[in-house]
Enzyme design. Structure first.
Site, PDB file in Angstrom:
ATOM      1  CB  THR A 168       5.121  -7.073   0.593  1.00 49.26           C
ATOM      2  OG1 THR A 168       4.577  -5.784   0.347  1.00 49.26           O
ATOM      3  CG2 THR A 168       4.068  -7.953   1.256  1.00 49.26           C
ATOM      4  N   GLY A 198      -4.366  -2.361   0.672  1.00 46.88           N
ATOM      5  CA  GLY A 198      -3.986  -3.315  -0.366  1.00 46.88           C
ATOM      6  C   GLY A 198      -4.551  -4.699  -0.123  1.00 46.88           C
ATOM      7  CG  ASP A 199      -2.405  -7.890  -2.000  1.00 46.64           C
ATOM      8  OD1 ASP A 199      -1.779  -6.823  -1.813  1.00 46.64           O
ATOM      9  OD2 ASP A 199      -1.856  -8.967  -2.280  1.00 46.64           O
ATOM     10  CB  THR A 219       4.523  -9.866  -2.634  1.00 45.45           C
ATOM     11  OG1 THR A 219       5.160  -8.603  -2.878  1.00 45.45           O
ATOM     12  CG2 THR A 219       5.298 -10.944  -3.371  1.00 45.45           C
ATOM     13  N   GLY A 220       2.762  -7.882  -4.560  1.00 41.81           N
ATOM     14  CA  GLY A 220       2.667  -7.225  -5.857  1.00 41.81           C
ATOM     15  C   GLY A 220       1.616  -6.133  -5.828  1.00 41.81           C
ATOM     16  N   GLY A 222      -1.402  -4.739  -5.210  1.00 44.63           N
ATOM     17  CA  GLY A 222      -2.490  -5.233  -4.386  1.00 44.63           C
ATOM     18  C   GLY A 222      -3.863  -5.131  -5.014  1.00 44.63           C
TER      19      GLY A 222
HETATM   20  N1  ASP Z   1       0.793  -6.192  -2.187  1.00 49.49           N
HETATM   21  C1  ASP Z   1       1.236  -5.047  -1.445  1.00 49.49           C
HETATM   22  C2  ASP Z   1       0.157  -3.980  -1.509  1.00 49.49           C
HETATM   23  O1  ASP Z   1      -0.443  -3.797  -2.550  1.00 49.49           O
HETATM   24  C3  ASP Z   1       2.513  -4.445  -1.936  1.00 49.49           C
HETATM   25  C4  ASP Z   1       3.615  -5.407  -2.306  1.00 49.49           C
HETATM   26  O2  ASP Z   1       3.471  -6.606  -2.155  1.00 49.49           O
HETATM   27  O3  ASP Z   1       4.677  -4.929  -2.736  1.00 49.49           O
HETATM   28  O4  ASP Z   1      -0.043  -3.289  -0.532  1.00 49.49           O
END
Ligand code: ASP
Length: 307
Positions: A168, A198-199, A219-220, A222
Site C-alpha cells: 500500500t 479496507g481502511d 498501512t496494515g 485495514g
Molecule cells: N490497509 C490496507 C487494507 O487493509 C492494506 C495494507 O496497507 O497493506 O486494505
C-alpha cells in the site's frame, strides 16, 4: 527533527513482511521510494501545496508495478481488482475517498475529485467509476493492473497460503504555508472477499489531516485500523492530549493495535515526523527543509528519533 521546519514529508510503500524479497528487489523498492521522496521534497521546497504534493507522489507510486496500488495491485478472491484510496486537505477539512474501483488508473486522483468536485466524501463501485467519466479521470481495462508477481501471489492464496497485504502507498506533508495533507492508495488485501473495503479509503482510519494537529497515512490490517479509528485517534492524541507526534504514533501502533497489525506515517504542525510500525518492515522515507532525507525498510535504521 528540528521543530518548526518550513516543510516536511513522509511517504510509505506498505508495512508487512519482506522475507520473500531478494536484495535486488529490496533495492528496487528503495530506488522507487527515493524517486518519489525526491519529487515530493522538490515540490515542497518550490512552494507547492501539501495537497498537490501528496497527490503527485502517490500517483508516481500507483504507476509503479512494485506497489500494491494502481498498476501492480493485488487481486480479490475471484482474481479481480478493487482499488481503494483517500486524500484529505488539513487546511479546510476537505476530504475524498473512493472504494472498490475496477477501472480507474489513479485512484488518488479520483479521490481528490470527489473532494474538489462533489458534495460527498466517499464514493464506491460503479457510481465512483461513472463519476470518473463525469470528471474526465482516466479509466483503463483490468489487465492494466495485472502483474505476474501478483498473479502468483493470488494462486498461492487460492491454494491455501495465508493472504497478506503489503505494498500500500501513502504520503503526508506539511507545506511552506503550514498546511497539512495526507493520502493513501491500495489494492487492499490479496484474496480479499469481493466487495471488501479496507481502511485506506476511510477518512479517520487510513488517512486524516487537520491543520493544527497532524496528517496521517496508515498501512496494515485495514479492519483493525477501521475498528480503532487509527488516523483520527492519533490526531486526537496530538490535538487534545498534547502528545508529540512520535508518542501518539507509538501509543496507537504498540499499545492499541496488536503486534504485526501495521504502521503509520505522521507529520505534525511543526513539521515533526513519526514513522512507526509493528510489522517486520515498512517501506518508508522522510525529508524536510532542515536537511533530513532518508529511506528505510526494516528496523535497522530509524530515520526519526525514538518514541
Ligand atoms: N490497509 C490496507 C487494507 O487493509 C492494506 C495494507 O496497507 O497493506 O486494505
Amino acid at each position: 527533527v528540528v521543530a518548526g521546519v518550513e516543510w516536511a514529508i513522509a511517504i510509505h510503500g506498505g508495512a508487512g513482511s519482506i522475507a520473500d524479497l531478494e536484495p535486488p528487489q529490496l533495492a528496487a523498492y528503495s530506488e522507487s521510494m527515493e524517486a518519489a521522496l525526491s519529487r515530493g521534497a522538490r515540490m515542497l521546497a518550490d512552494g507547492a501545496s501539501s495537497l498537490d504534493t501528496v497527490e503527485a507522489v502517490i500517483r508516481m507510486l500507483e504507476d509503479d508495478p512494485l506497489f500494491n496500488a494502481g498498476r501492480g495491485a493485488v487481486q480479490n478472491q475471484i482474481g479481480e481488482y478493487e482499488l481503494d484510496a483517500s486524500i484529505m486537505d488539513g487546511s479546510d477539512m476537505g476530504a475524498g475517498g473512493v472504494a472498490g474501483l475496477r477501472t480507474v488508473k489513479n485512484p488518488i486522483t479520483l479521490a481528490r475529485r470527489v473532494m474538489d468536485g462533489s458534495s460527498h466524501v466517499l464514493l464506491a463501485g460503479a457510481g465512483a467509476e461513472a463519476f470518473a467519466d463525469e470528471q474526465g479521470v482516466e479509466r483503463v481495462s483490468a489487465d492494466y493492473f495485472s502483474t505476474e508477481r501478483r498473479q502468483r501471489a493470488w494462486e498461492r492464496a487460492r491454494d491455501g497460503a495465508s493472504s497478506s497485504g503489503g505494498g500500500t502507498v501513502g504520503a503526508v506533508a506539511r507545506d511552506r504555508e503550514g498546511h497539512l495533507a495526507a493520502g493513501t492508495s491500495t489494492g487492499g488485501l490479496t484474496y480479499k472477499h469481493v466487495g471488501r473495503i479496507g481502511d485506506s479509503p476511510i477518512i479517520g482510519a487510513g488517512s486524516y489531516a487537520e491543520d493544527g494537529a497532524v496528517a496521517v497515512s496508515a498501512t496494515g490490517k485495514g479492519e483493525e485500523f477501521i475498528r480503532y479509528g487509527v488516523a483520527h485517534r492519533i490526531a486526537w492524541l496530538v490535538r487534545d492530549r498534547r502528545y508529540s507526534v512520535e508518542r501518539a504514533a507509538w501509543e496507537v501502533i504498540h499499545s492499541i493495535l496488536q503486534p504485526g497489525d501495521g504502521g503509520v506515517i505522521v507529520v505534525g504542525q511543526d513539521g515533526s515526523l513519526a514513522m512507526e510500525f509493528s510489522t517486520e518492515a515498512m517501506f518508508r522515507g522522510a525529508a524536510d527543509a532542515a536537511g533530513l532525507h532518508e529511506i528505510a525498510i526494516g528496523r535497522e535504521a530509524k530515520p526519526t528519533g525514538g518514541g
